[in-house]
Design a protein around this motif. Structure first.
Motif, PDB file in Angstrom:
ATOM      1  N   ARG A  41      -6.612   0.444  -0.551  1.00  0.00           N
ATOM      2  CA  ARG A  41      -5.432   0.010   0.185  1.00  0.00           C
ATOM      3  C   ARG A  41      -5.635  -1.441   0.601  1.00  0.00           C
ATOM      4  NH1 ARG A  41      -4.098  -0.407   5.686  1.00  0.00           N
ATOM      5  NH2 ARG A  41      -6.138   0.275   6.366  1.00  0.00           N
ATOM      6  N   LEU A  43      -6.009  -4.729   2.514  1.00  0.00           N
ATOM      7  CA  LEU A  43      -6.294  -5.078   3.904  1.00  0.00           C
ATOM      8  C   LEU A  43      -5.852  -6.524   4.115  1.00  0.00           C
ATOM      9  CD1 LEU A  43      -9.921  -3.658   4.119  1.00  0.00           C
ATOM     10  CD2 LEU A  43      -7.873  -2.620   5.078  1.00  0.00           C
ATOM     11  N   SER A  44      -5.239  -6.808   5.238  1.00  0.00           N
ATOM     12  CA  SER A  44      -4.843  -8.192   5.519  1.00  0.00           C
ATOM     13  C   SER A  44      -6.107  -9.048   5.626  1.00  0.00           C
ATOM     14  CB  SER A  44      -4.049  -8.269   6.824  1.00  0.00           C
ATOM     15  OG  SER A  44      -4.907  -8.025   7.928  1.00  0.00           O
ATOM     16  N   VAL A  47      -7.827  -8.588   9.036  1.00  0.00           N
ATOM     17  CA  VAL A  47      -8.560  -7.327   9.177  1.00  0.00           C
ATOM     18  C   VAL A  47      -9.821  -7.366   8.322  1.00  0.00           C
ATOM     19  CG1 VAL A  47      -8.439  -4.842   8.687  1.00  0.00           C
ATOM     20  CG2 VAL A  47      -6.547  -5.977   9.843  1.00  0.00           C
ATOM     21  N   VAL A  78      -6.592  -5.243  18.706  1.00  0.00           N
ATOM     22  CA  VAL A  78      -5.481  -4.573  18.029  1.00  0.00           C
ATOM     23  C   VAL A  78      -5.841  -4.295  16.563  1.00  0.00           C
ATOM     24  CG1 VAL A  78      -3.117  -4.908  17.166  1.00  0.00           C
ATOM     25  CG2 VAL A  78      -3.664  -5.418  19.551  1.00  0.00           C
ATOM     26  N   GLN A  79      -6.374  -5.299  15.876  1.00  0.00           N
ATOM     27  CA  GLN A  79      -6.731  -5.117  14.470  1.00  0.00           C
ATOM     28  C   GLN A  79      -7.904  -4.157  14.319  1.00  0.00           C
ATOM     29  OE1 GLN A  79      -6.928  -9.381  13.452  1.00  0.00           O
ATOM     30  NE2 GLN A  79      -5.300  -8.953  11.977  1.00  0.00           N
ATOM     31  N   ARG A  81      -8.410  -1.527  16.128  1.00  0.00           N
ATOM     32  CA  ARG A  81      -7.859  -0.164  16.194  1.00  0.00           C
ATOM     33  C   ARG A  81      -7.419   0.306  14.805  1.00  0.00           C
ATOM     34  NH1 ARG A  81      -6.207  -1.681  21.465  1.00  0.00           N
ATOM     35  NH2 ARG A  81      -4.173  -2.473  20.836  1.00  0.00           N
ATOM     36  N   GLU A  82      -6.857  -0.601  14.012  1.00  0.00           N
ATOM     37  CA  GLU A  82      -6.444  -0.278  12.641  1.00  0.00           C
ATOM     38  C   GLU A  82      -7.666   0.122  11.800  1.00  0.00           C
ATOM     39  OE1 GLU A  82      -4.661  -2.652   8.762  1.00  0.00           O
ATOM     40  OE2 GLU A  82      -4.128  -3.404  10.742  1.00  0.00           O
ATOM     41  N   LEU A  83      -8.754  -0.592  11.957  1.00  0.00           N
ATOM     42  CA  LEU A  83      -9.975  -0.288  11.199  1.00  0.00           C
ATOM     43  C   LEU A  83     -10.591   1.038  11.633  1.00  0.00           C
ATOM     44  CD1 LEU A  83     -11.511  -3.864  11.089  1.00  0.00           C
ATOM     45  CD2 LEU A  83     -10.718  -2.531   9.133  1.00  0.00           C
ATOM     46  N   ALA A  85      -8.880   3.563  13.002  1.00  0.00           N
ATOM     47  CA  ALA A  85      -7.956   4.610  12.541  1.00  0.00           C
ATOM     48  C   ALA A  85      -8.115   4.885  11.042  1.00  0.00           C
ATOM     49  CB  ALA A  85      -6.518   4.216  12.849  1.00  0.00           C
ATOM     50  N   ALA A  86      -8.469   3.848  10.283  1.00  0.00           N
ATOM     51  CA  ALA A  86      -8.652   4.000   8.837  1.00  0.00           C
ATOM     52  C   ALA A  86     -10.027   4.567   8.488  1.00  0.00           C
ATOM     53  CB  ALA A  86      -8.458   2.651   8.143  1.00  0.00           C
TER      54      ALA A  86
END
Length: 157
Positions: A41, A43-44, A47, A78-79, A81-83, A85-86
């Protein structure tokens, strides 16, 4: 423009702007050309930078990541949290000081890192195969200096 060093004689000056633009262009094109082949997927960039810092410095804190990247703590949080969660980063609270949270890459993060780095290398190899042999030799000879430059740029400010 050349400068002279006593130990080696004249040294050709580097066009820093041209080098910076080339590095940015190479980085962007490597990422773009390699993403399709990995099944990972996307990743920005932001991130991915956070993830790479955590992989290079397991146990680092959010504040230290923010400082290394020159970003606001809240944006990194914030970023991050994305990592988490993934399933790419874990947070571990210190038993003695609950305010201290250490960040660690997960095995999945390390698998993705290896996959991406392999795809990046493949993209470079494909493009490099179209260079002249002496151009490939020049790039190979410059690798230690580029690695040192990357390390200096990665130092916290």
């Amino acid at each position: 423009m050349e400068s002279v060093r006593a130990d080696e004689g004249p040294v050709k000056a580097v066009d820093q702007r041209a080098l910076a633009v080339s590095v940015i262009d190479i980085s962007a094109d490597i990422r773009r050309k390699s993403l399709n082949d990995t099944g990972v997927r996307p990743l920005s960039n932001g991130v991915l930078e956070i993830l790479r810092v955590i992989e290079s410095h397991p146990g680092i804190t959010v504040a230290e990541v923010a400082a290394r990247l020159g970003r606001q703590f809240s944006n990194v949080s914030v970023q991050l949290r994305e990592l988490v969660a993934a399933g790419l980063v874990t947070r571990t609270r210190d038993a003695a000081d609950k305010r201290y949270v250490a960040l660690h890459p997960t095995p999945e993060s390390q698998r993705i890192k290896a996959l991406l780095e392999g795809a990046w290398a493949d993209a470079l190899a494909a493009a490099s195969s179209r260079l002249l042999p002496e151009e490939r030799e020049q790039i190979a000879a410059s690798l230690p200096a580029l690695q040192r430059l990357a390390a200096l740029l990665a130092e916290p400010e």
